[in-house]
Design a protein around this motif. Structure first.
Motif, short mmCIF file in Angstrom:
data_model
loop_
_atom_site.label_atom_id
_atom_site.label_comp_id
_atom_site.label_asym_id
_atom_site.label_seq_id
_atom_site.Cartn_x
_atom_site.Cartn_y
_atom_site.Cartn_z
N PRO B 40 0.81 -1.22 0.00
CA PRO B 40 0.00 0.00 0.00
C PRO B 40 0.84 1.27 0.00
O PRO B 40 0.57 2.18 -0.80
N ASP B 41 1.85 1.36 0.84
CA ASP B 41 2.64 2.59 0.91
C ASP B 41 3.35 2.89 -0.41
O ASP B 41 3.50 4.05 -0.79
N ASP B 42 3.78 1.84 -1.10
CA ASP B 42 4.45 2.05 -2.39
C ASP B 42 3.48 2.63 -3.41
O ASP B 42 3.84 3.48 -4.23
N LEU B 43 2.23 2.17 -3.34
CA LEU B 43 1.22 2.70 -4.27
C LEU B 43 0.97 4.18 -3.99
O LEU B 43 0.86 5.00 -4.91
N ILE B 44 0.87 4.52 -2.72
CA ILE B 44 0.64 5.93 -2.36
C ILE B 44 1.82 6.78 -2.86
O ILE B 44 1.63 7.85 -3.45
N GLU B 45 3.02 6.28 -2.65
CA GLU B 45 4.21 7.03 -3.10
C GLU B 45 4.23 7.17 -4.62
O GLU B 45 4.59 8.22 -5.15
#
Lengths: 168, 437
Positions: B40-45
């Motif tokens: 998830p965090d990679d997608l947000i980034e």
């Protein structure tokens, strides 16, 4: 006064399905009013009261919700509700002429219903179809890129449908 | 790089709205991969790096908005897709929903993965019956195919999507009004903070994204942030749907890179001003944007350029007016709209929109006074920034800009006993209408 109306069994199933889609019962109010509108044909006081009892929501709250929005089919609306978009993009391309033409053909002004109950004419705000101006919504359907001849044709077609329905 | 349409590429084809068509053209491959492999965090980034800006009107960076949702909350989280599309001059999301509904659903899946959401609602305006049917068909197909529901696309994730149909209210396009409406109430906006990301629908953290915004996500995953940023201006990149309506030969929705020159859009894509007439005015970003004069139309259609020009990209609803347009009549029309649509809870908006309509109406109908021009501006000053939501501002912006930029039309209507169209309909009128004095 006890309610004499109720959802048919198919509509009741749809209502129960709706309740499974939301974490609160009240969130299903807007779609349930759509079910009532389609099952009963319109939303008058008895219909609103039925929905209020069914959902255990105060009738005054339901009335407040129905009257806040413009698109529910209220009691006394004609069989065909002709809603002419009148906001800027449509106005720039002749929506006022469309309204005048309908008034001329049906003998009713915006806000009125024909004595036979077949037609209600309304001027409404932007229907999100500005590229096909002028346009109108009749019941569920959009009629777009209207010429005055298209308007005449539509009215004849609806009139035939209304009268056919009455005889048959 | 040549520009490739990604939102409307196939809309002329008959079965473009079906799952089989979408999958034949590579659809759901990004979500399939992402749901299984991405963090998830990679997608947000990634979405932050792609600089995806919200396509609903405010232009807020989507990845940043997602990052506001608390990760530690034990409450359920929701995605509410803003499909209310009610800003006059705007008709772009309708195209996606009617012609490419699976693209929206794929975008929803990616967003749900990025923010750990299991439940999404698509709040669609009540008038869009056909678009609602198309979305419902697409959702039914997606459930049937295991794309939605339990174990989406074999990822082990559970994501549910429900179409929620509104019932006719402009204010429900405002995010807090929409959430209130989704809860089953009258669609009256709420004060922020708390912002929806912290406390949104049902008191839970909520992401609110526009249809077109979400529809960009599969493409960002496909080509990566760097390539996406190369489309159009760096600060607001990407493909964009521009809606052109009013006095042009060929009105429609045009998918083009952000930053296209406004004149090119009107002249080349929309066929130019109709009937060989001259351009008088353009509203570039939905009716709430400040109007531009013909001389101000050498501007690029992106967030920064239009802000610098004193207006906004907004919803990219471009309303073109030719030199036969009376700006007084046009403003009466818009002021009637805002007065009708004010939800009524804030006094400056409820009363202010009513006053604006009355004042402009009396100018158009031959009862105007010279001091009315200052009065309009004074009423606007008492509305802007003084209400719960931006509807009051949205009404004031056209009022301010029409009256100041097209003052001659207003002065002429005051001096000549009404607007030209009104005088034509009432040739014998000497003064004006008593009822609006």
């Amino acid at each position: 006064m006890a309610n004499t109306i109720s959802f048919c069994s198919e509509t009741m199933k749809q209502y129960e399905w709706l309740l499974t889609r939301y974490p609160t019962r009240r969130a299903a109010l807007l779609p349930t009013l759509r079910l009532a509108e389609s099952d009963f044909g319109e939303l008058g006081v008895p219909e609103m009261r039925y929905v209020a009892d069914l959902m255990e929501i105060p009738p005054a709250f339901v009335f407040g919700v129905v009257t806040f929005y413009t698109h529910y089919r209220r009691a006394g609306t004609g069989k065909f509700h002709i809603q002419v978009c009148s906001t800027l993009s449509c106005a720039l391309r002749g929506s006022e002429d469309v309204v005048s033409r309908i008034t001329e053909r049906l003998g009713i002004k915006p806000g009125e219903t024909t004595p036979c109950g077949h037609f209600t004419l309304s001027k409404v705000e932007c229907l999100g179809s500005c590229d096909t101006a002028p346009m109108l919504q009749c019941n569920d359907d959009y009629h777009e890129d209207l010429s005055l001849e298209d308007v005449d044709q539509l009215i004849e077609q609806l009139r035939a449908e209304a009268e056919g329905g009455q005889n048959g | 790089m040549t520009f490739r349409k990604i939102l409307t590429q196939h809309i002329a084809e008959d079965d473009c709205h079906t799952l089989s068509f979408y999958q034949r053209n590579g659809g759901y491959s990004q979500a399939q991969k992402s749901l299984k492999e991405d963090q998830p965090d990679d997608l947000i980034e990634l979405v932050k790096a792609a600089n995806l800006r919200g396509r609903g009107g405010a232009g807020f960076p989507t990845g940043v908005k997602w990052s506001f949702v608390p990760k530690s909350s034990d409450k359920p989280k929701y995605l509410v897709v803003n499909a209310d599309e009610s800003e006059p001059g705007t008709f772009k999301d309708r195209v996606i929903m009617e012609k490419n509904p699976h693209l929206l659903l794929e975008g929803i899946l990616i967003c749900c993965k990025a923010v750990n959401i299991q439940t999404a609602y698509i709040y669609i305006r009540g008038e869009f019956v056909f678009a609602t049917q198309r979305l419902q068909q697409a959702i039914d197909e997606a459930y049937e195919a295991g794309i939605l529901g339990n174990d989406c696309l074999g990822s082990g994730l559970s994501i549910d999507v429900t179409v929620h149909r509104g019932a006719g209210a402009y204010i429900c396009g405002e995010e807090t009004g929409m959430l209130t409406s989704l809860e089953g109430d009258r669609g009256q906006p709420k004060l922020k903070p708390p912002f929806p990301a912290i406390e949104g629908v049902f008191g839970c953290p909520t992401v609110v994204n526009n249809v077109e915004t979400l529809a960009n996500l599969p493409y960002i995953l496909e080509i990566g942030a760097e390539a996406y940023c190369a489309i159009g201006p760096e600060k607001s990149p990407g493909p964009k749907l521009f809606c052109v309506s009013g006095h042009v030969e060929n009105p429609g929705t045009f998918e083009l890179p952000m930053g296209i020159p406004l004149r090119k859009l009107i002249d080349e894509h929309a066929g130019g001003v109709w009937k060989g007439r001259k351009l008088k005015a353009v509203i570039p970003g939905g009716s709430s944007a400040h109007v531009l004069t013909a001389d101000e139309c050498d501007v690029a259609m992106d967030i920064e350029s239009l802000t610098a020009a004193g207006t906004m990209l907004g919803s990219a609803g471009i309303i073109v007016m030719d030199d036969s347009t009376c700006m007084v009549d046009a403003l009466v029309n818009l002021m009637r709209f805002y007065h009708h649509e004010s939800c009524g809870q804030c006094t400056p908006c409820r009363e202010g929109t009513g006053w604006l309509e009355k004042i402009v109406h009396r100018i158009a109908h031959g009862d105007g006074r010279m001091e009315d021009l200052d009065l309009v501006l004074d009423v606007c000053d008492r509305m802007v920034g003084k209400t719960i939501c931006a509807l009051a501002d949205a009404a004031a912006f056209p009022a301010q800009s029409f009256v100041t930029k097209f003052q001659d039309d207003f002065v002429a209507a005051i001096q000549n006993g009404g607007s030209p169209a009104w005088k034509k309909r009432h040739p014998s009128a000497v003064g004006g209408t008593a009822s609006h004095g």
